[in-house]
Design an enzyme around this catalytic site. Structure first.
Site, PDB file in Angstrom:
ATOM      1  N   SER A  52      38.951  45.796  46.631  1.00 36.28           N
ATOM      2  CA  SER A  52      38.377  46.070  47.956  1.00 36.28           C
ATOM      3  C   SER A  52      39.413  45.934  49.064  1.00 36.28           C
ATOM      4  O   SER A  52      39.368  46.675  50.059  1.00 36.28           O
ATOM      5  CB  SER A  52      37.163  45.177  48.219  1.00 36.28           C
ATOM      6  OG  SER A  52      37.550  43.838  48.378  1.00 36.28           O
ATOM      7  N   ARG A 108      56.855  36.043  30.657  1.00 39.15           N
ATOM      8  CA  ARG A 108      56.483  36.372  32.033  1.00 39.15           C
ATOM      9  C   ARG A 108      57.626  37.095  32.736  1.00 39.15           C
ATOM     10  O   ARG A 108      57.441  38.098  33.418  1.00 39.15           O
ATOM     11  CB  ARG A 108      56.145  35.084  32.785  1.00 39.15           C
ATOM     12  CG  ARG A 108      55.689  35.295  34.203  1.00 39.15           C
ATOM     13  CD  ARG A 108      55.375  33.974  34.896  1.00 39.15           C
ATOM     14  NE  ARG A 108      54.343  33.204  34.200  1.00 39.15           N
ATOM     15  CZ  ARG A 108      53.037  33.507  34.221  1.00 39.15           C
ATOM     16  NH1 ARG A 108      52.608  34.528  34.904  1.00 39.15           N
ATOM     17  NH2 ARG A 108      52.179  32.762  33.558  1.00 39.15           N
ATOM     18  N   MET A 130      46.223  38.631  40.132  1.00 38.23           N
ATOM     19  CA  MET A 130      45.916  37.310  39.579  1.00 38.23           C
ATOM     20  C   MET A 130      46.908  36.896  38.501  1.00 38.23           C
ATOM     21  O   MET A 130      46.525  36.556  37.386  1.00 38.23           O
ATOM     22  CB  MET A 130      44.493  37.306  39.005  1.00 38.23           C
ATOM     23  CG  MET A 130      43.418  37.689  39.988  1.00 38.23           C
ATOM     24  SD  MET A 130      43.331  36.578  41.385  1.00 38.23           S
ATOM     25  CE  MET A 130      42.631  35.153  40.566  1.00 38.23           C
ATOM     26  N   ARG A 131      48.181  36.957  38.831  1.00 35.99           N
ATOM     27  CA  ARG A 131      49.190  36.527  37.862  1.00 35.99           C
ATOM     28  C   ARG A 131      50.261  35.766  38.611  1.00 35.99           C
ATOM     29  O   ARG A 131      50.665  36.195  39.697  1.00 35.99           O
ATOM     30  CB  ARG A 131      49.825  37.771  37.234  1.00 35.99           C
ATOM     31  CG  ARG A 131      49.835  37.790  35.744  1.00 35.99           C
ATOM     32  CD  ARG A 131      50.511  39.042  35.240  1.00 35.99           C
ATOM     33  NE  ARG A 131      51.762  38.696  34.567  1.00 35.99           N
ATOM     34  CZ  ARG A 131      51.836  38.256  33.320  1.00 35.99           C
ATOM     35  NH1 ARG A 131      50.751  38.117  32.602  1.00 35.99           N
ATOM     36  NH2 ARG A 131      52.995  37.963  32.772  1.00 35.99           N
ATOM     37  N   ILE A 132      50.672  34.670  38.034  1.00 34.83           N
ATOM     38  CA  ILE A 132      51.763  33.909  38.640  1.00 34.83           C
ATOM     39  C   ILE A 132      53.026  34.761  38.541  1.00 34.83           C
ATOM     40  O   ILE A 132      53.322  35.338  37.494  1.00 34.83           O
ATOM     41  CB  ILE A 132      51.984  32.576  37.877  1.00 34.83           C
ATOM     42  CG1 ILE A 132      50.698  31.752  37.856  1.00 34.83           C
ATOM     43  CG2 ILE A 132      53.165  31.803  38.457  1.00 34.83           C
ATOM     44  CD1 ILE A 132      50.408  30.949  39.084  1.00 34.83           C
ATOM     45  N   HIS A 171      45.196  35.382  50.802  1.00 34.64           N
ATOM     46  CA  HIS A 171      44.560  34.281  50.080  1.00 34.64           C
ATOM     47  C   HIS A 171      43.265  33.906  50.808  1.00 34.64           C
ATOM     48  O   HIS A 171      43.266  33.770  52.031  1.00 34.64           O
ATOM     49  CB  HIS A 171      45.504  33.077  50.007  1.00 34.64           C
ATOM     50  CG  HIS A 171      44.946  31.974  49.170  1.00 34.64           C
ATOM     51  ND1 HIS A 171      44.831  32.060  47.799  1.00 34.64           N
ATOM     52  CD2 HIS A 171      44.417  30.769  49.511  1.00 34.64           C
ATOM     53  CE1 HIS A 171      44.274  30.959  47.330  1.00 34.64           C
ATOM     54  NE2 HIS A 171      44.013  30.160  48.348  1.00 34.64           N
ATOM     55  N   LEU A 203      53.331  28.389  45.302  1.00 31.68           N
ATOM     56  CA  LEU A 203      52.095  29.170  45.257  1.00 31.68           C
ATOM     57  C   LEU A 203      51.282  29.066  46.563  1.00 31.68           C
ATOM     58  O   LEU A 203      51.017  27.970  47.048  1.00 31.68           O
ATOM     59  CB  LEU A 203      51.229  28.686  44.076  1.00 31.68           C
ATOM     60  CG  LEU A 203      49.914  29.432  43.855  1.00 31.68           C
ATOM     61  CD1 LEU A 203      50.167  30.844  43.352  1.00 31.68           C
ATOM     62  CD2 LEU A 203      49.025  28.666  42.881  1.00 31.68           C
ATOM     63  N   GLU A 239      39.032  39.559  55.402  1.00 32.36           N
ATOM     64  CA  GLU A 239      40.201  39.988  54.614  1.00 32.36           C
ATOM     65  C   GLU A 239      40.479  41.462  54.868  1.00 32.36           C
ATOM     66  O   GLU A 239      41.617  41.886  55.056  1.00 32.36           O
ATOM     67  CB  GLU A 239      39.953  39.763  53.113  1.00 32.36           C
ATOM     68  CG  GLU A 239      39.841  38.309  52.727  1.00 32.36           C
ATOM     69  CD  GLU A 239      39.792  38.128  51.212  1.00 32.36           C
ATOM     70  OE1 GLU A 239      40.486  38.858  50.492  1.00 32.36           O
ATOM     71  OE2 GLU A 239      39.044  37.239  50.755  1.00 32.36           O
TER      72      GLU A 239
HETATM   73  C1  GRF Z   1      40.331  38.477  47.442  1.00 32.41           C
HETATM   74  O1  GRF Z   1      39.408  37.494  47.771  1.00 32.41           O
HETATM   75  C2  GRF Z   1      41.740  38.029  47.737  1.00 32.41           C
HETATM   76  O2  GRF Z   1      41.820  37.209  48.859  1.00 32.41           O
HETATM   77  C3  GRF Z   1      42.085  37.261  46.497  1.00 32.41           C
HETATM   78  O3  GRF Z   1      41.506  37.999  45.456  1.00 32.41           O
HETATM   79  C4  GRF Z   1      40.394  38.742  45.942  1.00 32.41           C
HETATM   80  C5  GRF Z   1      40.661  40.178  45.627  1.00 32.41           C
HETATM   81  O4  GRF Z   1      39.565  41.009  45.934  1.00 32.41           O
HETATM   82  N1  GRF Z   1      43.518  37.064  46.397  1.00 32.41           N
HETATM   83  P1  GRF Z   1      39.750  42.581  45.894  1.00 32.41           P
HETATM   84  O5  GRF Z   1      40.263  42.939  44.505  1.00 32.41           O
HETATM   85  O6  GRF Z   1      40.706  42.976  46.969  1.00 32.41           O
HETATM   86  O7  GRF Z   1      38.363  43.132  46.126  1.00 32.41           O
END
Ligand code: GRF
Length: 215
Positions: free
Chosen positions: A12, A64, A89-91, A108, A143, A173
């Site tokens: 999104s 990694r 979602m990966r370090i 974030h 992080l 966001e």
């Molecule tokens: C969001 O809440 C962002 O802040 C976090 O992961 C979520 C991602 O949502 N890092 P989307 O994939 O952008 O809908």
């Protein structure tokens, strides 16, 4: 300002960014979207906007850093000005972060330095804070801790759960991420150590500081 966006999920934020490019609020191009998850909704969002979208499988690499070296090489082929993490979602390895130092941004869903890491919204509800929010920041090796470009604050209500708070934060966001990228594209974002100034911005207003101009 050309960008490459990394996603892992629904996409999104990517959509909000693509819309800002499409309506030419931000000049330039989203050149490529990369996902580390095949089923990421972000890949379909990219396709909707006619942007090349690629899944790169971490399982095909032995470490990694190997995966990140591969990504860096692929991203460099697009020669982006900025690399944008939007729910990635990966370090990241130090190699990746060093490769794009000062040109790597993230969003974030908390007011950092509070509630770093995963499930930031749940952490906020569980802790019982009265306010949380979201932050767009430059990425450093620690992080969710790099220099802050913009933050938005939202209230946390007694009947909130992870979902209701996440939804409230997400609305902001979608406004602060494109806004931050626009500021960067206009050359107005100056970093000095931990501190960031957005030149010509209005400060001191709620709920977004510096104040929104375009989103
Ligand atoms: C969001 O809440 C962002 O802040 C976090 O992961 C979520 C991602 O949502 N890092 P989307 O994939 O952008 O809908």
């Amino acid at each position: 300002m050309d960008i490459v966006v990394l996603v892992s999920g629904r996409g999104s934020n990517l959509k909000a960014i693509c819309e800002a490019y499409k309506t030419e609020k931000i000049k330039g191009k989203v050149k490529l979207v990369i996902s580390n998850r095949k089923e990421a909704g972000g890949l379909s969002v990219a396709q909707e906007y006619g942007i090349p979208a690629e899944f790169h499988d971490p399982k095909a690499f032995s470490s990694r850093e190997d995966y990140d070296r591969h990504l860096v090489e692929r991203i460099r082929q697009e020669n982006p000005d900025i690399v944008v993490l939007a729910g990635y979602m990966r370090i990241l390895s130090d190699y990746f972060i060093d490769s794009f130092e000062g040109r790597l941004v993230n969003i974030h869903p908390s007011l950092i330095p509070a509630f770093k890491g995963i499930k930031a919204q749940k952490q906020a509800v569980d802790f019982g804070v009265r306010f949380s929010g979201c932050t767009v920041h430059f990425v450093t090796k620690e992080l969710d801790s790099g220099p802050i470009i913009v933050q938005a604050v939202v209230p946390v209500n007694p009947d909130d759960d992870e979902k209701t708070l996440s939804d409230r934060i997400l609305q902001y966001e979608h406004r602060i991420y494109p806004q931050a990228l626009k500021w960067i594209s206009e050359g107005r974002v100056k970093v000095s150590g931990r501190n960031v100034e957005v030149e010509g911005a209005r400060y001191g207003e709620l709920p977004v500081n510096p104040a929104l101009e375009d989103f």
